[in-house]
Design an enzyme around this catalytic site. Structure first.
Site, short mmCIF file in Angstrom:
data_model
loop_
_atom_site.label_atom_id
_atom_site.label_comp_id
_atom_site.label_asym_id
_atom_site.label_seq_id
_atom_site.Cartn_x
_atom_site.Cartn_y
_atom_site.Cartn_z
N HIS A 65 0.84 -1.19 0.00
CA HIS A 65 0.00 0.00 0.00
C HIS A 65 0.87 1.24 0.00
O HIS A 65 2.05 1.20 0.38
CB HIS A 65 -0.93 0.02 1.22
CG HIS A 65 -0.21 -0.02 2.53
ND1 HIS A 65 0.29 -1.18 3.07
CD2 HIS A 65 0.10 0.96 3.42
CE1 HIS A 65 0.87 -0.92 4.23
NE2 HIS A 65 0.78 0.37 4.46
N CYS A 204 1.88 3.71 11.83
CA CYS A 204 2.84 3.22 10.83
C CYS A 204 3.15 4.36 9.87
O CYS A 204 2.46 5.38 9.86
CB CYS A 204 2.28 2.01 10.08
SG CYS A 204 0.84 2.36 9.05
#
Length: 694
Positions: A65, A204
């Site tokens: 991603h 993250c």
């Protein structure tokens, strides 16, 4: 979610053998749907994200991603690999691959939907249903949430035959077993004892998938262990702070993160486990056990009164002293620059309206005539002068703040004001800030009786630190620094001919080296410190002119290069080039950063060469500038304006020519047309390689 994934974005027989090939196959479906505009550019962003941390998860899941400027709208593609693909998970290859594509400016609503998917991936019933589903339409509906995992499993069993039925039944049975196993811990034996309470923070680098998967994993593990877990997800969709009462009542803290935890000092004083975000996904039960063990042993982090400094909160606690020193100095400079810009432009406007003798005008408190332009010019000049009086105190105060937080402000400002009063200038401000921060840190290390701790921040620390800093600045180091400042000023004032030209070239190189970074700021602060006086010398104004001229070169050069050789740049870079015209004309060097980030080995040397030429020519032409900012909008206030603009034009041409030549020398892969051409775009869609970049 209905707009994010359709049957066209699902491949239930993904034949790729590597994670790069899998990402390409799924990304090509996005290109076909018009969701991705530049296949190679998008894949480069995916690879960059993958390089930060592998995206494979235990349980056979891969979630490549990224956020990318090549994505038109949030999109999700799903592939199921019969053979499995290695995405770096500890338990082996992944058979369920989700490619998540978010635009660079994705809105919170879409990111929240993507976060819901990330949480679903921690649900065994959901992943089992994806392994059993037999058609792309049902798979897309399952991911969208239009059908439940149970409905999808029933549909697969009804429509399949033979082995397909067996395949569907096994995951369904496994889901039932998993569900049964997960409900047992939710009905623990009645007890009067309150459960152990944990607060957690997950984050993250991208803030799209791992952040929310770690949260879901910790919450599930907490339910199984009979522990209350409250998670704050600091993702791309922003974050909602945990209730302070919840934090106060917690028995322990878990940080599962790969970027700094925001406002970390809220959790100080509690048993803490600090790990990477993947640990929160893969071994949440271990983390919960570890924090419980720390609580039983009575281990605690530093109390709230010893919270991290602003620099520590913004970075890694393991950074070296040199890195922290640079951040301390940049903290002071960043707070000082707005005073420089506001004060300098007010002074420049004062000269423009009131003439070059406005600095000799009496105070507007004694003489102000509403109908006279001279009075208005004097007003602006005197307001700007007052703003400039804050430069050194603000610089010193916020250097100390970066080192020691709020207790450093008082001694820092006091030391900076003393530096200003004894003519120690910019160097004195730097020394005062560092000394003030160091003194406060030393005081904070002394063991203080509990009865005195309440008055330490408001009385004791300001009193002692200000006295120590004042003594050192007035009696010990102030005079030597003032002498050094005067010597440097006299040396600069005496620079003529070749020496002045070399200084201009050096300043030009510094301005273009990191495009707004620390080296750029050093050159800019050096120049603004020279004009931050009521009557700056001619050499100081020449230095300011050279610095601003060189800082305008990189964005203007990139804008010109995208205009004359657009085929060498990506569509996104050509769009950035349009904005770079305005940014460069406004003296915003950062306008060239997108180009440097994409191709630093070609862009930065080209920018530095042009900046050096412009800085040298500006000094040679004797251009002067009193305003510290403004770009072409303050040209009427520049001495020798036509030659000044010629110096900028020469540097822009040099940088443009170099970047065009260097990019033109880039050799495409065999059989691949040049980057940015129509043929290259078409070839990219067919899977050919993009030109190799350094």
């Amino acid at each position: 979610m209905s707009e994010m994934i359709t049957a066209d974005l699902v491949d239930l027989d993904l034949s790729a053998e590597s994670k790069e090939a899998a990402a390409r196959a799924l990304a090509e479906r996005m290109v076909a749907k018009g969701r991705v505009t530049d296949l190679e550019g998008f894949l480069a962003d995916v690879a960059a994200r993958e390089a930060q941390m592998p995206t494979g998860l235990d349980g056979g899941i891969g979630i490549p991603h990224c956020r990318s400027e090549h994505v038109t709208e949030p999109t999700l593609a799903f592939g199921r690999s019969p053979a499995g693909i290695d995405f770096g998970a500890a338990d082996g290859p992944a058979d369920l691959i989700f490619l998540i594509a978010a635009p660079a400016g994705a809105d919170d609503a879409h990111l929240t939907i993507l976060s819901s998917l990330a949480r679903q991936l921690m649900n065994a019933e959901f992943t089992d249903a994806l392994r059993a589903v037999s058609d792309a339409e049902t798979a897309a509906a399952l991911v969208r949430g239009d059908v439940t995992p149970a409905d999808a499993a029933e549909g697969a069993a009804a429509s399949g035959a033979g082995a397909d039925k067996d395949t569907a039944a096994a995951p369904a049975a496994a889901s039932v077993g998993a569900a049964a196993g997960s409900t047992a811990p939710e009905t623990p034996e009645p007890s009067d004892e309150r459960p152990f309470r944990i607060v957690a923070v997950t984050s993250c680098p991208t803030g799209i998938a791992h952040t929310y998967m770690a949260a879901e994993s910790l919450e599930n593990a907490g339910r199984e262990a009979g522990v209350e877990v409250a998670v704050e997800t600091q993702g791309s969709a922003g974050f909602t702070r945990l209730d302070p009462a919840v934090i106060a009542a917690a028995d322990g803290v878990v940080f599962a993160h790969d970027v700094p935890v925001r406002e970390k000092d809220r959790f100080a004083g509690k048993p803490t486990v600090d790990v990477g975000v993947k640990a929160g996904i893969n071994r949440p039960a271990e983390l919960i056990s570890e924090v419980r063990a720390k609580a039983e042993r009575g281990e605690r982090t530093a109390p709230a009164g010893a919270a991290a400094t602003p620099v520590d909160r913004a970075g890694d606690s393991t950074e070296g002293y040199g890195t922290k020193l640079r951040k301390w100095l940049m903290s002071g400079v960043s707070y000082m620059v707005p005073f420089v810009a506001a004060g300098g432009l007010l002074i420049a406007l004062g000269f423009a309206i009131g003439g070059w003798t406005v600095n000799k005008a009496p105070s507007v408190m004694d003489h102000f005539v509403w109908t006279q332009s001279d009075s208005w010019g004097a007003l602006l000049f005197q307001i700007g002068g007052m703003a400039f009086n804050f430069l050194i105190p603000v610089l010193a105060g916020y250097i100390a703040y970066g080192m020691a937080d709020r207790p450093g402000l008082v001694p820092g400002f006091v030391g900076g004001a003393i530096s200003l009063s004894i003519n120690a200038g910019f160097l004195g401000g730097l020394a005062a800030g560092l000394i003030a921060g160091g003194v406060v840190l030393a005081i904070q290390r002394v063991n203080i009786p509990a009865a005195m701790r309440g008055i330490m921040p408001v009385v004791v620390i300001p009193l002692i630190s200000s006295a120590v800093v004042g003594f050192l600045m007035f009696v010990v180091i102030g005079k030597p620094i003032a002498a050094a400042q005067k010597g440097m000023t006299d040396w600069l004032s005496g620079l003529t001919g070749t020496n002045a030209v070399l200084l201009g070239a050096l300043l030009g190189l510094m301005m273009c080296f990191d495009l707004g970074g620390p080296v750029n700021k050093v050159a800019y602060t050096f120049a603004t410190a020279g004009i931050a006086v009521a009557a700056p010398g001619d050499s100081a104004m020449k230095i300011m002119a050279a610095v601003m001229a060189a800082g305008m070169v990189p964005p203007l050069a990139m804008a010109l290069a995208t205009t004359v050789r657009g085929r060498l740049f990506t569509p996104a870079e050509r769009e950035n080039g349009k904005a770079a015209w305005v940014l460069g004309a406004s003296f915003i060097t950062e306008g060239a950063i997108p180009f440097a980030a994409a191709d630093p080995l070609r862009v930065i040397p080209s920018a530095m060469a042009g900046g050096a030429v412009t800085g040298a020519l500006s000094m040679m032409f004797g251009a002067t500038l009193r305003a510290p900012h403004g770009g072409v909008f303050v040209v009427p206030l520049i001495g020798n304006p036509f030659l000044y603009l010629l110096a900028i034009a020469a540097g822009v041409c040099v940088s443009t020519a170099l970047v065009v030549v260097l990019k033109g020398m880039r050799k495409p892969a065999q059989g691949t047309p040049a980057a940015g051409s129509a043929e290259g775009a078409a070839a990219g869609e067919k899977g050919s390689e993009q030109p190799v970049a350094a």
